[in-house]
Design an enzyme around this catalytic site. Structure first.
Site, PDB file in Angstrom:
ATOM      1  CG  LEU A 199      -1.951  -1.034   1.400  1.00  8.17           C
ATOM      2  CD1 LEU A 199      -2.711  -0.819   2.721  1.00  8.17           C
ATOM      3  CD2 LEU A 199      -2.928  -0.982   0.229  1.00  8.17           C
ATOM      4  CD  GLU A 251       7.506 -10.157  11.028  1.00  6.23           C
ATOM      5  OE1 GLU A 251       8.638 -10.654  10.922  1.00  6.23           O
ATOM      6  OE2 GLU A 251       7.147  -9.147  10.392  1.00  6.23           O
ATOM      7  CE  LYS A 258       3.956  -3.650   9.550  1.00  2.00           C
ATOM      8  NZ  LYS A 258       2.850  -4.599   9.412  1.00  2.00           N
TER       9      LYS A 258
END
Ligand code: ADP
Ligand code: ASP
Ligand code: MG
Length: 815
Positions: free
Chosen positions: A613, A667, A682
């Protein structure tokens, strides 16, 4: 009269001599012809070698001599009908006996003078011309062998003799006036008035051709070689070179002066003076049109005609306050160099007159230094001059073209393309005639610089990206597949060549400068790859030193991050989904970004947040256009969102976690997603991109995993512990569902504060309808105050992540 000169590769074998025979026959059918030939390919080098060995008292010279003999005798056998062989073999043997005697003398004396070296070197052309003359006779040509030493008169500067044109022209005209035959002669050699054999400098057969053509006022000089003509660059060093249709004498001279070996520079002058057109043709491909060199330059659609390079250059600098305002310094410097017959390739002088720098041949450097030091002995003693500085291992490159002076910004384009790729330029000179711009770089950068400049001026429509990929697991492997599928498309639609020049997994690495054939990458890596080490990978990538290089890190490793800084320093861009660098210490993140900016490289990590994105791109667009970020609120874990969406009545929470891992959404250790660490990284990265100077410890994270799950020492153990808590998670879920709400893990950046945590959201929240593993990011800014700017879509998975990496790679091509 036409003069045809054939180079070493054109007469390298019987087969090639037959080809030459065809070409000469066709020319002879149209009129008077003279032929000049070089020694058979490699022979001049071998002759230098034998003379050196002999003069060192090394008797292995005899072996090399045998090889020389064998090559010529074999050629005769394959070329001439048996009845013609005996005489020619006898001639060659006699000639070689003469050579052997000379070498024997050098061997005994253990010394060699430039004069005897020239004598030895003359044998190559003497033998090739004798053989081909005999061959011409057998195919019906009225050939007559002439000896260059009787026609070309020179001074006694052995190795690089200067031609006495008055006497030479007289002799040539006289000789040719006496016969109508097809004259054949060896190039490269001449003699002094005392009949001492001299040579005209390496590559000098071209010069002989030109001297003959000029003396006879020929209508054309043809230089037959092994390429289709003069090219935009040396085809051995640069890919996708183009043949030039027409060049002016000046352009040909400049290109050859700066290293285009296809033409020996002094050969331009004689034909230029008589306005005789010169053509460069390919013996291996006679049908190709070749390059015409004449008075006029023609437009080839580029401000420059070509680029050439010399890789054996040294710079000598003379610095000091004693030079300022004192006239005659430069004159003394150049006289000193001239006294040693040292050729100056480039000169630059600082406008302060505080320093003069000259580029010369590396082999002249020691001699030049001594000459300069003795010329300026007083000034050096009194410190009016600083000690003479010699720099070695340099190359000189030059772009050439008469059209340059009518085109603005040629040097801007030249130096910005070099700068973008991290090539350091040591010295620059632009001739006042503006026919060339020359510059000096490190040897190690020369090939790369040639390719950069060639691409900038001739292939501006086609660019190459050289991709070095570390990590070929799910994401890296998908990226390779996507690139393979799009390779053709980019080449044809955008003239962009995606070249994967290096790949590595944790065990092996493989490199290919021409680009790995993508359908086979796995086989090639498994079967041919060498043992992987990060140092080895970086070393090879740096050594290859390719322009537009990109290091793509598809690992989650901290060690690979250690390669970033030096790579950026070297102008290599970085593209990575690996969050380690951007979410580690702020200082590292900042330094990498700054290094990238300083070195003109790119550091792109769009896939650190929201997979493919455009989250970071949107944020950058907002801030760069002057908007101010007030708040970021986001679902940033596709994995967690998947867990909350898929956890339904009758489905255990632990099975959904397992499924997320198996689908590659999480993960490898799902706890990194579940303990909020991944989301924290993030939002930290987003805050940094928004301008905040934050560390990982500044993020207040909520961890909803029971302690026992966190403590499990391995992934396997975690999966055995987790089912114990299925009821716990089911209770939370059903309570939330009963109230008509949903659970979401939301990250927030607002007023300098960073937090992540579970939130129960109702149907009126934008977070309510976020399906599957989607991400949702809300940017509240000064311009988007009332309703936020929203980015939403799949936020995990190999396909979208690889696509995001791919998009970053393509962005580098578009900068
Ligand atoms: P010959 O033996 O025919 O004299 P040379 O080896 O002296 O041939 O010169 C031809 C070679 O010059 C080519 O094979 C090519 O590799 C090299 N070369 C260097 N620069 C250029 C250029 N700009 N255009 C064409 N050839 C070049
Ligand atoms: N044979 C000489 C050389 O190799 C001259 C030439 O080929 O032009 O330099
Ligand atoms: Mg040559």
């Amino acid at each position: 009269m036409k003069v045809l000169k054939f180079g070493g590769t054109s007469v390298k074998s019987a087969e090639m001599m037959k080809q030459v025979g065809e070409i000469v026959k066709n020319a002879r059918a149209e009129g008077q012809v003279a032929v000049v030939v070089s020694a058979m390919s490699g022979i001049t080098d071998q002759l230098i070698n034998v003379s050196t060995l002999a003069s060192q008292g090394n008797d292995t010279y005899q072996q090399t001599l045998k090889e020389i003999e064998k090559k010529h005798l074999q050629c005769i056998q394959e070329l001439l009908p048996p009845q013609h062989q005996t005489r020619t073999v006898a001639t060659i043997k006699m000639t070689l006996n003469e050579l052997e005697d000379v070498l024997q003398g050098l061997f005994l004396l253990k010394e060699i003078s430039p004069k005897s070296r020239d004598f030895v070197m003359s044998f190559g052309e003497r033998m090739s011309s004798a053989i081909i003359t005999e061959y011409f006779k057998t195919i019906g040509l009225d050939a007559l062998l002439a000896d260059g030493r009787e026609l070309i008169v020179t001074d006694d500067n052995f190795g690089n003799a200067v031609v006495d044109f008055e006497e030479t022209d007289k002799r040539i005209r006289k000789y040719f006036s006496r016969t109508d035959k097809l004259i054949v002669m060896g190039g490269f050699i001449g003699a002094t008035v005392n009949n001492e054999t001299t040579t005209l400098g390496r590559g000098g057969s071209d010069y002989t051709g030109s001297i003959i053509a000029a003396a006879l006022q020929a209508k054309m000089l043809e230089i037959w070689t092994d390429v289709d003509g003069m090219m935009t660059a040396d085809p051995r060093k640069v890919r996708r070179t183009m043949v030039l249709k027409q060049l002016s004498y000046i352009e040909a001279l400049e290109l050859s002066h700066f290293g285009a070996k296809v033409l020996y520079p002094p050969s331009v002058q004689p034909v230029l003076a008589k306005n005789i057109p010169l053509k460069i043709k390919n013996t291996f491909n006679p049908a190709a049109e070749g390059t015409l060199v004449a008075r006029e330059s023609v437009d080839n659609g580029s401000p420059i005609k070509g680029i050439s390079s010399i890789d054996t250059v040294a710079l000598i600098s003379l610095n000091g306050s004693g030079m300022v305002g004192v006239s005659g310094f430069a004159k003394r410097l150049f006289s000193a160099l001239a006294s040693g017959r040292i050729n100056v390739i480039l000169i630059t002088q600082a406008s302060s007159e505080h320093s003069i720098t000259v580029a010369i041949n590396a082999s002249d450097a020691a001699k030049a230094k001594t000459l300069i030091e003795s010329e300026f002995v007083q000034e050096l003693k009194s410190n009016a001059l600083e000690p003479v500085v010699v720099e070695q291992d340099l190359s000189i490159l030059a772009i050439v073209g008469e059209n340059m002076r009518n085109t603005p910004n040629v040097s801007g384009k030249l130096f910005s393309s070099l700068g973008r790729n991290g090539v350091n330029v040591r010295a620059i000179a632009q001739g006042s005639s503006e026919n060339n711009i020359s510059f000096v770089t490190q040897n190690a950068d020369s090939r790369k610089a040639l390719n950069i400049v060639h691409e900038a001026f001739f292939l501006s429509d086609t660019r190459v990206l050289n991709i070095f990929l570390v990590g070929v697991g799910t994401v890296g492997g998908t990226l390779l597949r996507q690139m393979r599928e799009q390779q053709e498309y980019f080449l044809h639609e955008y003239n962009l060549e995606l070249r994967v020049t290096g790949v590595a997994n944790s065990r092996k690495m493989w490199f290919d400068e021409n680009g790995i054939h993508l359908p086979d990458w796995k086989n090639v890596l498994d079967n041919n790859g060498e043992a992987m080490s990060l140092g080895g990978f970086a070393g090879k990538m740096h050594e290859m030193n390719l322009r537009n290089s990109i290091l793509v890190d598809c690992t989650a490793s901290e060690d690979v991050v250690d390669l970033y800084e030096e790579s950026l320093q070297r102008g290599i861009s970085i593209v990575t989904p690996n969050k380690v660098a951007c979410s580690g210490r702020y200082e590292l993140y900042k330094r990498l970004k700054q290094t990238a900016t300083q070195r003109g490289a790119k550091f792109l990590f769009e896939t650190n947040v929201g997979a493919g994105l455009p989250v970071i791109k949107t944020l950058n667009d907002l801030t760069q256009s002057g908007d101010k970020i007030l708040k970021i609120e986001a679902i940033l874990s596709g994995t967690l969102n998947f867990l909350f969406n898929e956890h339904k009545a009758g489905v255990s929470f632990s099975s959904v976690v397992k499924q997320a891992k198996d689908l590659g959404y999480s993960e490898p250790d799902p706890r990194i997603d579940m303990n909020g660490l991944d989301v924290a990284r993030k939002i930290l990265i987003l805050s940094r991109e928004a301008g905040a100077k934050k560390e990982a410890k500044d993020v207040v994270s909520e961890n909803f995993l029971p302690e026992e799950c966190q403590k499990a020492t391995s992934i396997e153990e975690f999966f055995t512990v987790l089912p114990k808590y299925d009821d716990h998670f089911e209770k939370i879920r059903s309570d939330v569902e009963k109230a008509g709400n949903r659970q979401r893990y939301v990250a927030v950046y607002e007023n300098g504060n960073l937090s992540t945590g579970l939130r129960v959201v109702g149907p009126d929240s934008p977070f309510y309808q976020v399906e599957g593993n989607d991400n949702l990011v809300l940017f509240w800014t000064e311009r988007y105050r009332v309703r936020p700017l929203i980015v939403k879509g799949a936020g995990a998975g190999a396909e979208v992540t690889a696509a995001g990496i791919f998009a970053d790679i393509i962005r580098i091509a578009n900068f």
